[in-house]
Each structure stands twice: as structure tokens, then as C-alpha cells.
Design a protein around this motif. Sequence first.
Motif, PDB file in Angstrom:
ATOM      1  N   THR A   1       0.806  -1.217   0.000  1.00  0.00           N
ATOM      2  CA  THR A   1       0.000   0.000   0.000  1.00  0.00           C
ATOM      3  C   THR A   1       0.840   1.270   0.000  1.00  0.00           C
ATOM      4  O   THR A   1       1.804   1.380   0.767  1.00  0.00           O
ATOM      5  CB  THR A   1      -0.975  -0.008   1.207  1.00  0.00           C
ATOM      6  OG1 THR A   1      -1.736   1.195   1.217  1.00  0.00           O
ATOM      7  CG2 THR A   1      -0.264  -0.165   2.533  1.00  0.00           C
ATOM      8  N   ASN A   2       0.499   2.203  -0.879  1.00  0.00           N
ATOM      9  CA  ASN A   2       1.094   3.540  -0.843  1.00  0.00           C
ATOM     10  C   ASN A   2       0.451   4.305   0.304  1.00  0.00           C
ATOM     11  O   ASN A   2      -0.773   4.310   0.429  1.00  0.00           O
ATOM     12  CB  ASN A   2       0.811   4.307  -2.143  1.00  0.00           C
ATOM     13  CG  ASN A   2       1.618   3.807  -3.320  1.00  0.00           C
ATOM     14  OD1 ASN A   2       2.565   3.052  -3.171  1.00  0.00           O
ATOM     15  ND2 ASN A   2       1.238   4.248  -4.507  1.00  0.00           N
ATOM     16  N   GLN A   3       1.250   4.965   1.120  1.00  0.00           N
ATOM     17  CA  GLN A   3       0.722   5.750   2.236  1.00  0.00           C
ATOM     18  C   GLN A   3       1.403   7.122   2.260  1.00  0.00           C
ATOM     19  O   GLN A   3       2.141   7.467   3.179  1.00  0.00           O
ATOM     20  CB  GLN A   3       0.908   4.993   3.554  1.00  0.00           C
ATOM     21  CG  GLN A   3       0.040   3.765   3.670  1.00  0.00           C
ATOM     22  CD  GLN A   3      -1.439   4.088   3.599  1.00  0.00           C
ATOM     23  OE1 GLN A   3      -1.904   5.043   4.210  1.00  0.00           O
ATOM     24  NE2 GLN A   3      -2.193   3.299   2.834  1.00  0.00           N
ATOM     25  N   SER A   4       1.128   7.909   1.220  1.00  0.00           N
ATOM     26  CA  SER A   4       1.753   9.229   1.115  1.00  0.00           C
ATOM     27  C   SER A   4       1.226  10.201   2.159  1.00  0.00           C
ATOM     28  O   SER A   4       1.801  11.279   2.340  1.00  0.00           O
ATOM     29  CB  SER A   4       1.555   9.809  -0.292  1.00  0.00           C
ATOM     30  OG  SER A   4       0.192  10.107  -0.529  1.00  0.00           O
ATOM     31  N   PHE A  36      -0.761  12.119   9.013  1.00  0.00           N
ATOM     32  CA  PHE A  36      -0.751  11.200  10.150  1.00  0.00           C
ATOM     33  C   PHE A  36       0.678  10.709  10.324  1.00  0.00           C
ATOM     34  O   PHE A  36       1.513  10.856   9.428  1.00  0.00           O
ATOM     35  CB  PHE A  36      -1.725  10.028   9.969  1.00  0.00           C
ATOM     36  CG  PHE A  36      -1.576   9.287   8.664  1.00  0.00           C
ATOM     37  CD1 PHE A  36      -0.641   8.263   8.517  1.00  0.00           C
ATOM     38  CD2 PHE A  36      -2.376   9.595   7.581  1.00  0.00           C
ATOM     39  CE1 PHE A  36      -0.500   7.581   7.324  1.00  0.00           C
ATOM     40  CE2 PHE A  36      -2.248   8.915   6.369  1.00  0.00           C
ATOM     41  CZ  PHE A  36      -1.314   7.908   6.245  1.00  0.00           C
ATOM     42  N   GLY A  37       0.944  10.150  11.483  1.00  0.00           N
ATOM     43  CA  GLY A  37       2.286   9.649  11.780  1.00  0.00           C
ATOM     44  C   GLY A  37       2.355   8.138  11.702  1.00  0.00           C
ATOM     45  O   GLY A  37       1.335   7.451  11.535  1.00  0.00           O
ATOM     46  N   LEU A  38       3.565   7.626  11.855  1.00  0.00           N
ATOM     47  CA  LEU A  38       3.793   6.189  11.791  1.00  0.00           C
ATOM     48  C   LEU A  38       3.016   5.443  12.873  1.00  0.00           C
ATOM     49  O   LEU A  38       2.487   4.357  12.631  1.00  0.00           O
ATOM     50  CB  LEU A  38       5.294   5.897  11.908  1.00  0.00           C
ATOM     51  CG  LEU A  38       5.726   4.464  11.654  1.00  0.00           C
ATOM     52  CD1 LEU A  38       5.260   3.963  10.300  1.00  0.00           C
ATOM     53  CD2 LEU A  38       7.236   4.363  11.762  1.00  0.00           C
ATOM     54  N   CYS A  81       4.631   2.184   1.375  1.00  0.00           N
ATOM     55  CA  CYS A  81       5.514   3.252   0.922  1.00  0.00           C
ATOM     56  C   CYS A  81       5.124   4.520   1.674  1.00  0.00           C
ATOM     57  O   CYS A  81       3.983   4.968   1.568  1.00  0.00           O
ATOM     58  CB  CYS A  81       5.377   3.479  -0.580  1.00  0.00           C
ATOM     59  SG  CYS A  81       6.247   4.971  -1.138  1.00  0.00           S
ATOM     60  N   PRO A  82       6.065   5.129   2.415  1.00  0.00           N
ATOM     61  CA  PRO A  82       5.769   6.327   3.192  1.00  0.00           C
ATOM     62  C   PRO A  82       6.011   7.620   2.419  1.00  0.00           C
ATOM     63  O   PRO A  82       5.855   8.711   2.965  1.00  0.00           O
ATOM     64  CB  PRO A  82       6.758   6.217   4.358  1.00  0.00           C
ATOM     65  CG  PRO A  82       7.966   5.584   3.741  1.00  0.00           C
ATOM     66  CD  PRO A  82       7.412   4.612   2.721  1.00  0.00           C
TER      67      PRO A  82
END
Length: 190
Positions: free
Chosen positions: A52-55, A62-64, A91-92
Motif C-alpha cells: 500500500t502507498n501511504q503518502s 498522520f504519523g507512523l 511506501c511512506p
Amino acid sequence: MTAQLLILDRDGVINQDSDDYIKSPDEWVPIPGSLEAIARLSHAGFRIAVATNQSGLARGLFGLETLNAIHRRLRDRVESEGGRIEMIAFCPHGPNDGCNCRKPRPGLLLEIAARFDVDLSAVPFIGDSLGDIQAARAAGARPWLVRTGKGEHTLECLHEQGQDAALCDILIYPDLNAAASALIENPDLL
């Protein structure tokens, strides 16, 4: 027989997607039937991974810790149905960061392949976007498309652009539940 790996996109495949991003566990809402589908796949011997992309991380939405809480909720809900997600790769980065992990690049899928020590050529990657299709092809996996999330829009865009041929090797299902049924009932699809 060795368990078969299956890779899923998250937003739009497992849970409702949002143009405003999924920024908290409370905003994470499963698509009807998706959790049960993952449980059925687990019971049928599939090993489930998520890419999942999590840009939203790069955008500061939002944070980790929050992302981990969202993924804990996902895993807990799947486990409550009797299923299991063995890995979540994310992916961050933002769209302009130039990383190799952001779909449509293959990095997330290659990370999953390395962790499971598998050749992706027989591994379906079920997604809902053109980026998911492109990532699957770039990694050597088998792209599958669901009509939930951005799936209908993806199909419309490809059709409008005259790229129907781009879908010739892709299996298309209404949702993850239908794709799971097809996988379980028709092992020849692999």
C-alpha cells in the motif's frame, strides 16, 4: 503443496478509499465481504500480504504510530474472521519523492517477494488502480483488478483512452470477495 502467496492493495480493495486519506483507525472502514474473503483465502492455504502507498505520512496527515494503529485494526479484524495477513509493506513517500517503493514502481512487491522468497510470476496482485496494474507488471506479478475503490474509474479511463488492450491479460472482478471465490474455486487461474 507450498502455500500460495497473494498480494492485495489496501485502500479500495480491503477497505473504503478516501480522497481525504484514511488518517485514523476510525476512518478505516472495510468493504463489505473483504475481511471474510481474506479469511476464506487464509483457510484455503493462501498467504496474504498487503502492498500500500501511504503518502499521507509524507504529507504530514498522520504519523507512523497512527498508521501502525490502522494496520493493527486491519489485522485484528481479519483475525476475528479467522484469517491472517502475514505482511504489510507500505511506501511512506510522496508522489514526487522518486522512491522505488511507491506504486506504480515495483519496490513494494519486490520487498514482499524477497521476504517470502518467491518468484512473483504466479502471484496475483489484486488492486483497483492503474498504478497497481503497472506495479504488478513491473515486478513480474499477475495483475488482477477489482471494481471497488478506483476500479470502475480505472476501467473507464483505459476505455476512454482506447487502451482496452491493456486489460487483455487482467482478470477483473466486482470485489475482493468475488476474486477470492474465483481463486478458491478455480486453482487453474494460477
